[in-house]
Design an enzyme around this catalytic site. Sequence first.
Site, PDB file in Angstrom:
ATOM      1  NE  ARG A  21      -3.735   1.663   2.563  1.00 37.20           N
ATOM      2  CZ  ARG A  21      -3.766   1.717   4.114  1.00 37.20           C
ATOM      3  NH1 ARG A  21      -3.142   1.093   4.910  1.00 37.20           N
ATOM      4  NH2 ARG A  21      -4.464   2.881   4.668  1.00 37.20           N
ATOM      5  CG  ASN A  57       2.026  11.398   0.923  1.00 39.17           C
ATOM      6  OD1 ASN A  57       2.001  11.927  -0.354  1.00 39.17           O
ATOM      7  ND2 ASN A  57       1.784  12.433   1.781  1.00 39.17           N
ATOM      8  CB  THR A 109       6.109  11.745   0.630  1.00 40.53           C
ATOM      9  OG1 THR A 109       5.087  10.486   1.013  1.00 40.53           O
ATOM     10  CG2 THR A 109       5.845  12.862   1.029  1.00 40.53           C
ATOM     11  CE  LYS A 123       4.748  -6.548  -0.510  1.00 44.09           C
ATOM     12  NZ  LYS A 123       4.937  -7.697  -1.964  1.00 44.09           N
ATOM     13  CD  GLU A 125      17.258   0.882   2.102  1.00 41.83           C
ATOM     14  OE1 GLU A 125      18.371   0.382   2.171  1.00 41.83           O
ATOM     15  OE2 GLU A 125      16.205   0.124   2.623  1.00 41.83           O
TER      16      GLU A 125
HETATM   17 MO1  MOS Z   1      19.384   2.245   4.629  1.00 40.61          MO
HETATM   18  S1  MOS Z   1      21.121   2.015   3.627  1.00 40.61           S
HETATM   19  O1  MOS Z   1      19.019   0.703   5.288  1.00 40.61           O
HETATM   20  O2  MOS Z   1      20.021   3.146   5.960  1.00 40.61           O
END
Ligand code: MOS
Length: 698
Positions: A586, A589, A592, A659, A663
Amino acid sequence: MTATAYGRPGTATGTGPPRSDGPAKAAGTAPYAYEYRVADPAYVAPVQATVARGRVLEVDAAEAEAVEGVIAVLTHAGAPGLDTGAELSGLQRVAELAVLQSGEVSYRGQVVAAVVAETFEAAWHAAALVTVRYEQWPHDAGFSDQRADAVAPEEDHRQGEVESAAPAEVVVEQTYATAMQHNNPMEPHTTVARFEGGELFLYESTQGSYEVRRTVAALLGMEPERVHVVAPYVGGGFGSKGPLHAPTVLAVLAAVALPGRWVKLALTRRQMFALVGYRSPTIQRVRLSAGADGRLSGVDVVATVQSSHVADFVEEAAGPAKSMYAAPNRRMGHRVVRLDAAVPTWMRAPGECPGMFGPEVAMDELAWACGLDPIEVRLRNEPERDPHTGKPFSSRNLAACLREGARRFGWADRAPEPGGRVENGWRVGMGVAASAYPVVPPPGDSWARIRYEGEGVYAVSLAAADIGTGAWTALAQVAADALGVPLERVRVRLGDSSLPEASLAGGSTGLMSWGSTIHAAAEEFRRGHGERPEPGAEATGHLPANPAQDDYAMYAYGAQFAEVRVHAATGEVRVPRLLGVFAAGRIVNARTARSQFTGGMTMGLSMALHEESVVDARFGHVVNGDFAEYHIAANADVEDVQAHWIDEEDPLVNPLGAKGIGEIGIVGTAAAVANAAYHATGVRVRSLPVRLDDFIGA
Ligand code: MOS
């Protein structure tokens, strides 16, 4: 795409309210650590080792001490002591943090002394006048995968017989490399500290105020409650502000040496290239065995990575191959080369980011070798269950991301063969790569407090760190939903160790762990105070354990698409388009989230084309440690970057169904760029960054 298309209608979550901290940041009134106005501060300037290994014989500080305004020169002989036997959390490397506790030098650039002075200028000038005499020892800072002293940190993960995997009608066996990179958040690592009356106060640029508190307290032998850490606004972290590094400890030592006095330390860019960790370079030997139909029979990935004699850190670059594609025969392993170098650290998607490069380029090579569409070859190897653990996936929508991305990107229009399209002197190609990032357990525990302030207003407090991700805004949305009140009735307080403990902002876990904690607090609040609370009513909630955690493999997925143009005469490489489609549960926002995805993709573009820390092994330092020589993608490098996502319901990951998105955007981007460069030119680049000289004369 409209923001509201992805949320539940009528709720705050899923819409895209603007960042609540935006106006203060734009106006310059959101204080970053160095900007707190403290009375009469002193300034700390580090003195760094000019040898890569050895022992300090003598620090001649006479000239430095003669500079007007110099208060003290700290050396290993006189600095306050630390408890180097302290038990620290698993993230911390105590040997890295044992600043000025011995005269031994373990890497070039290590802190060997520091000047504390009345002014910034006096401190920096005097630091340059400190003369350090060393007994220099031979050092070894040369990273390679051809070293006999490389060790396996754990047994290789093995299933079946990867050496004899059959069928092996098509085999891709290649070596791929990713560069050493240095974390360079906009805000450098910064500490402002004061030690008075047995209490230590820190304004710190950090991903977790409690982690700082606990670590510093342990090193000083203090009660954690006597260490106070304030960090409401952080100008980026990307991992290097997760574990602590030497500069924080140095500032603390200076504060302890000057009780009652505020001290300030902000690193220069050049110091960022020596003192706060880096992403290990990787060399990945990948062997894919497949039938002529592209179905994998074997996946073999051995990644050589760099660590340090100071302490170990393993960049788990062979990790992501474990769960990506079905194949009965598998081997994933690491080889670690320990060098006379600083300790590597987290950098956005550690393990996953470099570790998806080799395998995802190899999959592209496999596709061309089989005469298959690179998307089709991935679809043919979709696993039913997690090939690593045999567990079912809580949800896996990689295929949907690939298909949706292909549609949006215009994948069908690409040239049928590599080198098949030239426009105005530019060779044009398209590439794709898959992306995955695990739903990991949060690094640390979390609690949240909800207090009814009266007049319909609720205060929600926890020590979570917003490192630029939008947590201030998204957590208010989560709280509004959980309490069933409009967003403007929620006041969030974050980033201060006087608030309830919150886990570190790391592993893309922030929103899901803090959000789940806020959900739990809202339930407690309703249970305790009903629907009509009295002003002052309070409740605290704790991060709930996830009963499904051990029974399912949990990952976010994405598909990265790149268009690359390589100039036929000059080899110049441009990336006019990047497009990612993600399946990350989900999306709370949309605004962001989009900037998390596109930010990650931009950083991936930067990795693909620019970022490379060049070590001169003779001296052991990074020679290009500044923004003139270490290029990070700038506006002119970044053209059309689009992020999209598919609706994904995954109630198994956490109560929010989210999730984590911080990264995954960087994962796979560089492979997509390299694959597109191949499609444009027919030249296969297996070592990052991709450079123009890869194409000249090729
Ligand atoms: Mo991020 S590289 O898991 O702080």
